[in-house]
Scaffold this active site. Structure first.
Site, mmCIF file in Angstrom:
data_model
loop_
_atom_site.group_PDB
_atom_site.id
_atom_site.type_symbol
_atom_site.label_atom_id
_atom_site.label_comp_id
_atom_site.label_asym_id
_atom_site.label_seq_id
_atom_site.Cartn_x
_atom_site.Cartn_y
_atom_site.Cartn_z
ATOM 1 N N ASN A 86 0.822 -1.211 0.000
ATOM 2 C CA ASN A 86 0.000 0.000 0.000
ATOM 3 C C ASN A 86 0.863 1.272 0.000
ATOM 4 O O ASN A 86 2.006 1.242 -0.435
ATOM 5 C CB ASN A 86 -1.020 -0.048 1.140
ATOM 6 C CG ASN A 86 -2.289 0.698 0.793
ATOM 7 O OD1 ASN A 86 -2.339 1.908 0.894
ATOM 8 N ND2 ASN A 86 -3.304 -0.012 0.342
ATOM 9 N N ARG A 87 0.296 2.375 0.494
ATOM 10 C CA ARG A 87 0.926 3.680 0.253
ATOM 11 C C ARG A 87 1.733 4.192 1.444
ATOM 12 O O ARG A 87 1.262 4.138 2.580
ATOM 13 C CB ARG A 87 -0.149 4.709 -0.115
ATOM 14 C CG ARG A 87 -0.753 4.428 -1.480
ATOM 15 C CD ARG A 87 -1.976 5.269 -1.765
ATOM 16 N NE ARG A 87 -2.498 4.984 -3.104
ATOM 17 C CZ ARG A 87 -3.314 3.976 -3.396
ATOM 18 N NH1 ARG A 87 -3.728 3.155 -2.446
ATOM 19 N NH2 ARG A 87 -3.717 3.782 -4.626
ATOM 20 N N HIS A 112 2.921 0.040 -3.085
ATOM 21 C CA HIS A 112 3.333 -1.356 -3.303
ATOM 22 C C HIS A 112 4.808 -1.499 -3.702
ATOM 23 O O HIS A 112 5.145 -2.256 -4.623
ATOM 24 C CB HIS A 112 2.445 -2.004 -4.365
ATOM 25 C CG HIS A 112 1.002 -2.193 -3.952
ATOM 26 N ND1 HIS A 112 0.593 -2.310 -2.644
ATOM 27 C CD2 HIS A 112 -0.148 -2.295 -4.707
ATOM 28 C CE1 HIS A 112 -0.722 -2.488 -2.601
ATOM 29 N NE2 HIS A 112 -1.200 -2.465 -3.829
ATOM 30 N N HIS A 186 -1.227 -10.140 -3.738
ATOM 31 C CA HIS A 186 -2.298 -9.343 -4.323
ATOM 32 C C HIS A 186 -3.240 -10.167 -5.197
ATOM 33 O O HIS A 186 -3.503 -9.810 -6.360
ATOM 34 C CB HIS A 186 -1.674 -8.206 -5.138
ATOM 35 C CG HIS A 186 -2.474 -6.944 -5.167
ATOM 36 N ND1 HIS A 186 -3.767 -6.899 -5.623
ATOM 37 C CD2 HIS A 186 -2.154 -5.686 -4.797
ATOM 38 C CE1 HIS A 186 -4.205 -5.654 -5.544
ATOM 39 N NE2 HIS A 186 -3.245 -4.893 -5.036
ATOM 40 N N TYR A 188 -6.639 -11.481 -6.806
ATOM 41 C CA TYR A 188 -7.992 -10.981 -7.075
ATOM 42 C C TYR A 188 -8.889 -12.201 -7.184
ATOM 43 O O TYR A 188 -8.717 -13.022 -8.102
ATOM 44 C CB TYR A 188 -8.057 -10.233 -8.414
ATOM 45 C CG TYR A 188 -7.454 -8.857 -8.406
ATOM 46 C CD1 TYR A 188 -6.075 -8.673 -8.400
ATOM 47 C CD2 TYR A 188 -8.263 -7.723 -8.437
ATOM 48 C CE1 TYR A 188 -5.528 -7.403 -8.420
ATOM 49 C CE2 TYR A 188 -7.718 -6.444 -8.463
ATOM 50 C CZ TYR A 188 -6.353 -6.300 -8.455
ATOM 51 O OH TYR A 188 -5.807 -5.045 -8.485
ATOM 52 N N ASP A 250 -11.663 0.551 -1.250
ATOM 53 C CA ASP A 250 -10.201 0.551 -1.338
ATOM 54 C C ASP A 250 -9.752 0.997 0.047
ATOM 55 O O ASP A 250 -9.271 2.107 0.244
ATOM 56 C CB ASP A 250 -9.751 1.528 -2.438
ATOM 57 C CG ASP A 250 -8.299 1.341 -2.820
ATOM 58 O OD1 ASP A 250 -7.579 0.635 -2.095
ATOM 59 O OD2 ASP A 250 -7.875 1.926 -3.844
ATOM 60 N N GLU A 312 -6.174 -8.153 1.063
ATOM 61 C CA GLU A 312 -4.718 -8.130 1.214
ATOM 62 C C GLU A 312 -4.365 -7.995 2.687
ATOM 63 O O GLU A 312 -4.682 -6.981 3.314
ATOM 64 C CB GLU A 312 -4.126 -6.946 0.443
ATOM 65 C CG GLU A 312 -4.481 -6.928 -1.022
ATOM 66 C CD GLU A 312 -4.435 -5.517 -1.605
ATOM 67 O OE1 GLU A 312 -3.426 -4.813 -1.458
ATOM 68 O OE2 GLU A 312 -5.442 -5.105 -2.208
HETATM 69 C C1 BGC Z 1 -4.628 -0.492 -3.661
HETATM 70 C C2 BGC Z 1 -5.325 0.258 -4.770
HETATM 71 C C3 BGC Z 1 -4.520 0.075 -6.005
HETATM 72 C C4 BGC Z 1 -4.390 -1.398 -6.296
HETATM 73 C C5 BGC Z 1 -3.492 -1.633 -7.440
HETATM 74 C C6 BGC Z 1 -4.601 -1.935 -4.030
HETATM 75 O O1 BGC Z 1 -3.974 -2.669 -3.039
HETATM 76 O O2 BGC Z 1 -5.247 -0.283 -2.435
HETATM 77 O O3 BGC Z 1 -5.461 1.624 -4.450
HETATM 78 O O4 BGC Z 1 -5.080 0.745 -7.083
HETATM 79 O O5 BGC Z 1 -3.866 -2.082 -5.200
HETATM 80 O O6 BGC Z 1 -4.078 -2.378 -8.376
#
Ligand code: BGC
Length: 346
Positions: A86-87, A112, A186, A188, A250, A312
């Site tokens: 994350n950020r 990430h 990550h 999906y 998100d 995640e």
């Molecule tokens: C983030 C999203 C981001 C995505 C990337 C997620 O884990 O929270 O903001 O766009 O990952 O595909």
């Protein structure tokens, strides 16, 4: 030991070979994993009628993970995420009074792990085996200074598939200098063979609060209770049924501690599958794929926003800048570890 079981896919521009590995169990489940980004590229469940339900988004052809139209609007399908999930605010942190500027790739923040995180690295095969279950180990050594991070970090990921349809990934890492580490994976999920959207999936998250985010989606340090908000997933709730638009999830959920480490679940009444997520980590980031590009994926499916959902598991995003959040500083001589298990109930 040498890699004898991987299927050769292509040679990466670094000169290293990319392989596809399979883990199978007695229930007919098959997982494929590539050493490019330690990506789980398929997770096929054998259904009662004998057909396969591949419940993760991705590509059949591993080279498609490097295609321009995918990388241009890159969603990190099924990949290992590091050094830091994350950020991170303003792409920087301090350890012991020293400031470390990082590369930025999400406004002026880092997302990430930066431009080329662990998701785009070639991992090395370590070993694999069948006892007590089918397992595979990969490793990656991140050099000192990579994407701005201090220290040479050695990371191992071990995937294991039990006969009870539990797929786990377990990370260990160590570094020769103090650094910041927060790893996740990550995937999906779409429990309907990866087709259509996940709006009809019902989700349950064992969390009574979420992390407040600033306008750039960075955790500020504040917690907000979920009660009486659209983030209340303490009971199964369909993603598309609440007060928050399905594509707007998100968000980081702060987990209520539980002895059994069950952190979140998702189920589809259409396929009858249920996913349980167990983890050692204190946070689940719930993302419903708003920015998935419209792109052709596996099994004849075309993906786009809402094609899959991510749960995640990690430590609090931006924790390295927020005293009071989980510690994400790893010092020389210490070992980082994280284990998450996906259990599929048919
Ligand atoms: C983030 C999203 C981001 C995505 C990337 C997620 O884990 O929270 O903001 O766009 O990952 O595909």
């Amino acid at each position: 030991m040498t890699n004898t079981a991987g299927k050769y896919c292509f040679t990466h521009r670094t000169g290293e070979d990319i392989f596809l590995f399979s883990l199978r169990n007695s229930a007919g489940t098959e997982i494929t994993i590539t050493n490019y980004g330690a990506i789980i590229s398929s997770f096929k469940i054998q259904m009662d009628d004998g057909t396969n339900n591949d419940i993760v988004l991705g590509f059949d052809n591993i080279e498609d993970y490097l295609a321009d139209d995918y990388l241009n609007k890159y969603p990190f399908f099924g990949a290992a995420i590091g050094r830091y999930a994350n950020r991170i605010k303003n792409a920087a942190f301090e350890i012991d009074g020293k400031k470390y500027p990082l590369t930025s790739n999400s406004r002026n923040n880092q997302l990430h792990g930066g431009h080329e995180g662990f998701d785009k690295k070639v991992w090395q095969w370590v070993a694999q085996g069948e006892t007590p279950h089918h397992w595979l180990e990969l490793k990656y050594t991140s050099p000192d200074g990579e994407e701005g991070y201090p220290g040479k970090l050695a990371v191992t990921i071990r995937f294991e598939l039990t006969n009870d349809n539990e797929l786990s990934y377990a990370y260990t890492a160590s570094c020769d200098k103090a650094t910041a580490v927060n790893l996740t994976h990550h995937g999906y999920f779409n429990l309907n063979r990866g087709s259509g959207t996940i709006e009809d999936h019902e989700v349950k998250i064992y969390a009574s609060s979420v992390l407040e985010q600033d306008e750039g989606l960075v955790a500020t340090g504040q917690l907000t209770p979920v009660k009486n908000t659209g983030y209340d997933f303490t009971e199964f709730t369909a993603v598309g049924n609440g007060s928050i638009p399905a594509e707007d999830f998100d968000k980081s959920f702060v987990l209520d501690p539980r002895k059994d480490c069950l952190v979140a679940e998702a189920r589809s009444l259409r396929s009858g599958l249920r996913l349980q997520v167990y983890s050692t980590e204190p946070v689940v980031h719930f993302y419903t794929g708003k920015w998935i590009p419209v792109i052709k994926g596996k099994n004849g499916n075309t993906y786009g926003p809402l094609s899959g959902l991510c749960l995640e598991t990690q430590k609090h995003p931006n924790a390295v800048n927020i005293p009071g959040f989980a510690n994400t500083v790893l010092r020389s001589g210490e070992t980082y570890s994280h284990k998450t298990t996906y259990k599929i109930i048919i």
